[in-house]
Design a protein around this motif. Structure first.
Motif, short mmCIF file in Angstrom:
data_model
loop_
_atom_site.label_atom_id
_atom_site.label_comp_id
_atom_site.label_asym_id
_atom_site.label_seq_id
_atom_site.Cartn_x
_atom_site.Cartn_y
_atom_site.Cartn_z
N ASN A 209 41.74 20.37 -79.44
CA ASN A 209 42.04 19.06 -80.00
C ASN A 209 40.77 18.22 -80.00
OD1 ASN A 209 45.05 18.28 -80.65
ND2 ASN A 209 45.15 19.67 -78.88
N SER A 210 40.77 17.14 -80.72
CA SER A 210 39.60 16.27 -80.81
C SER A 210 39.69 15.16 -79.77
CB SER A 210 39.48 15.68 -82.22
OG SER A 210 40.69 15.04 -82.60
N LEU A 211 39.80 15.54 -78.49
CA LEU A 211 39.95 14.56 -77.42
C LEU A 211 38.65 13.78 -77.21
CD1 LEU A 211 41.85 16.76 -74.80
CD2 LEU A 211 42.82 15.04 -76.33
N ILE A 212 38.79 12.53 -76.82
CA ILE A 212 37.65 11.69 -76.50
C ILE A 212 37.46 11.70 -74.99
CG2 ILE A 212 36.75 9.33 -76.54
CD1 ILE A 212 38.25 8.89 -79.13
N CYS A 213 36.24 11.90 -74.55
CA CYS A 213 35.95 12.00 -73.13
C CYS A 213 36.14 10.65 -72.45
CB CYS A 213 34.51 12.47 -72.91
SG CYS A 213 34.13 14.08 -73.65
N ASP A 214 36.98 10.62 -71.43
CA ASP A 214 37.12 9.45 -70.58
C ASP A 214 37.66 9.91 -69.22
OD1 ASP A 214 39.89 9.79 -70.86
OD2 ASP A 214 40.00 8.37 -72.51
N THR A 240 37.47 21.04 -75.12
CA THR A 240 36.30 20.23 -75.42
C THR A 240 36.71 18.78 -75.62
OG1 THR A 240 36.50 20.65 -77.81
CG2 THR A 240 35.13 22.18 -76.52
N CYS A 241 35.75 17.90 -75.46
CA CYS A 241 35.95 16.48 -75.76
C CYS A 241 34.65 15.92 -76.32
CB CYS A 241 36.39 15.69 -74.52
SG CYS A 241 35.15 15.59 -73.22
N SER A 242 34.76 14.87 -77.08
CA SER A 242 33.58 14.26 -77.72
C SER A 242 33.18 13.00 -76.96
CB SER A 242 33.88 13.92 -79.18
OG SER A 242 35.01 13.07 -79.28
N ILE A 243 31.89 12.86 -76.74
CA ILE A 243 31.36 11.69 -76.02
C ILE A 243 31.31 10.50 -76.96
CG2 ILE A 243 29.40 10.81 -74.70
CD1 ILE A 243 28.73 13.67 -73.96
N TYR A 244 31.94 9.41 -76.51
CA TYR A 244 32.00 8.18 -77.30
C TYR A 244 32.62 8.40 -78.68
CZ TYR A 244 28.60 6.88 -73.72
OH TYR A 244 27.97 6.67 -72.53
N GLY A 245 33.44 9.44 -78.80
CA GLY A 245 34.13 9.68 -80.05
C GLY A 245 33.29 10.31 -81.13
N ASP A 246 32.09 10.72 -80.80
CA ASP A 246 31.22 11.34 -81.79
C ASP A 246 31.49 12.85 -81.81
OD1 ASP A 246 29.31 12.12 -83.56
OD2 ASP A 246 27.58 11.42 -82.37
N PRO A 247 32.03 13.38 -82.89
CA PRO A 247 32.34 14.82 -82.93
C PRO A 247 31.11 15.70 -82.75
CG PRO A 247 33.42 13.66 -84.74
CD PRO A 247 32.44 12.70 -84.12
N ARG A 248 29.92 15.17 -83.07
CA ARG A 248 28.72 15.97 -82.94
C ARG A 248 28.30 16.11 -81.48
NH1 ARG A 248 24.98 12.62 -86.98
NH2 ARG A 248 25.97 10.99 -85.69
N ALA A 249 28.77 15.20 -80.63
CA ALA A 249 28.44 15.26 -79.20
C ALA A 249 29.65 15.77 -78.44
CB ALA A 249 28.02 13.88 -78.70
N SER A 250 29.97 17.01 -78.65
CA SER A 250 31.14 17.63 -78.03
C SER A 250 30.70 18.50 -76.85
CB SER A 250 31.90 18.48 -79.05
OG SER A 250 33.03 19.08 -78.47
N ILE A 251 31.44 18.42 -75.75
CA ILE A 251 31.10 19.19 -74.56
C ILE A 251 32.35 19.94 -74.08
CG2 ILE A 251 29.30 17.60 -73.82
CD1 ILE A 251 31.29 16.51 -71.76
#
Length: 459
Positions: A209-214, A240-251
């Motif tokens: 899923n496109s979760l946002i990291c928090d 995976t989750c995206s940092i600050y909602g940026d899909p390109r910064a996924s970890i």
């Protein structure tokens, strides 16, 4: 000759009319209680389907809509396969008179919204397959009334929000699998997720899923990972989750936790979620007590235990004298058996505050240590010793039968002195000529004395 109507043709006609209603459609294959109309190019459901069918396969066709009462004439239907069609909507009351349905496969269709009336009346439904559609919305009351539901698959869709609050212990006591993987959910109501029953949390799949990291998201997954849930262990790389909602910064947050070092995950333990897994080792026949200590501190709590071999256990519903539940939620087993091993889950519910918490205890019942020399080994050793004695008797004892030849005794060689035989070997006798010619030969037979050491000639 009497006149009158002959009833034969009328009976035959009635039989034909009745059999036409139960006949198998020409495009289908009917065997016993199963009807298969798969890959038949159907654009609508055939009218004449056998009413006694338990399984109906309509997959791989061109069905686009199911109208009200589509299965009215199939009251015994339990399994319905409708995958790989073009269904985009279901009418009101589509499953009227089909409340016995247990397995429903609507995967690989064109559904966009799962409306709350779709599955009304299906209180016996156990498995619901809706993966690989185009679902973007699941209405709040969609799963209401599905009290027997065990597994629900919503993966490979476009879902952005899901009504987690509609799933509770009392409404879905058997639900153990909720697959929401490969959707488009970015932010989830984590408080509602933590309030899910413990078995649902264990079987909740949220990977891809496109979760946002928090920190709220990480706190939930951190505790699930600590308990070793298969939904995380089997898909570590896919979480995976995206940092600050940026899909390109996924970890991959289960492998790289540096981003969450400032998160205080310990606070989640005080919230109404499952406590850490406990382990209990006990020998067979011993008494076992499992407490139900959770984060809830209210005095008006109700407790329910889920055991691996007895199902749900409550204080009022215990009929076994060997097991009991105390008012504080403690479960007592008088004499544990090996088949009592497994995961015990206690659910504490605070009805006033609408909170619940669960405690999980993994019980292992050990068999008593085997004796160093038990009856089985004694019997085996006795058999071996008996066989040895039999072999000794057969092959090592002397032969006493009449057919066997007795070995001749060994005669010792006696030494002699020539002086003791003067009359026979004397040289004076050898010098005289032989006068008597008519003489008999006498043989000397040795006589063995009792000691066996000397012999004497017999006169």
């Amino acid at each position: 000759m009497t006149s009158g109507l002959y009833p034969g043709p009328l009976l035959v006609l009635l039989c034909l009319l009745h059999s036409s209603e139960e006949s198998c459609p020409s495009v289908c294959l009917c065997t016993s209680d199963t009807v298969s109309c798969s890959s038949s190019g159907l654009s609508k459901i055939p009218q004449s389907l056998p009413s006694f069918s338990l399984t109906l396969d309509l997959s791989h066709n061109h069905l686009s809509w199911l109208g009200p009462g589509s299965f009215n004439k199939m009251p015994r239907l339990e399994n319905l396969w409708m995958s790989h069609n073009q269904l985009n909507a279901l009418g009101h009351g589509v499953f009227h008179n089909a409340s016995g349905l247990r397995y429903l496969d609507l995967s690989s269709n064109m559904l966009h919204v799962v409306e709350q009336h779709y599955f009304q009346g299906l209180w016996r439904l156990e498995e619901l397959l809706l993966f690989n559609n185009k679902i973007a919305q699941v209405e709040a009351g969609t799963l209401s009334g599905l009290s027997s539901l065990k597994k629900a698959y919503f993966s490979l869709n476009q879902i952005t929000d899901f009504p987690f609050f509609s799933i509770r212990d009392h409404s879905h006591p058997f639900l153990t699998m909720l697959d929401l993987s490969s959707n488009r959910m970015s932010r989830l109501p984590w408080e509602d997720v933590k309030a899910l029953p413990g078995l649902v949390q264990r079987g909740l799949y949220l990977h891809n899923n496109s979760l946002i990291c928090d920190c709220s998201m990480y706190s939930v997954f951190w505790h699930w990972d600590l308990r070793g849930y298969d939904s995380l262990k089997d898909f570590v790389d896919e979480h995976t989750c995206s940092i600050y909602g940026d899909p390109r910064a996924s970890i991959r947050f289960l492998q790289h936790t540096r981003f969450f070092h400032n998160c205080t995950v310990e606070k989640a333990v005080s919230l109404p979620v499952t406590v850490l897994l406990s382990r209990v080792l006990v020998s067979e026949g011993e008494k076992v007590r499992l407490d139900c200590q959770t984060s809830l501190s209210s005095t008006n709590l109700s407790f329910t235990w889920l055991s691996p071999n007895m199902g749900y256990i409550t204080q009022a519903g215990v009929n076994d004298t060997l097991i009991s539940v105390f008012p504080n939620g403690t479960l007592e087993i008088q004499a544990a058996k090996v088949n009592d091993s497994g995961l015990y889950v206690c659910t504490a519910v605070d009805i006033k505050q609408a909170l619940n918490a669960t405690r999980e205890v993994n019980v292992t019942v050990l068999q008593p240590a085997a004796e160093s020399f038990n009856t089985g080994y004694t019997t085996l050793l006795g058999c071996v010793v008996t066989m040895v004695f039999i072999l000794v008797y057969l092959y090592l004892t002397p032969c006493r039968c009449s057919c066997c030849k007795q070995p001749k005794p060994v005669i010792p060689i006696a030494t002699y002195d020539p002086s003791t035989l003067p009359s026979v070997f004397s040289p004076s006798l050898r010098d005289h000529p032989k006068i008597q010619t008519n003489k008999h030969v006498a043989f000397l037979e040795p006589m063995i004395s009792e000691e066996g050491t000397e012999w004497t000639p017999e006169s």
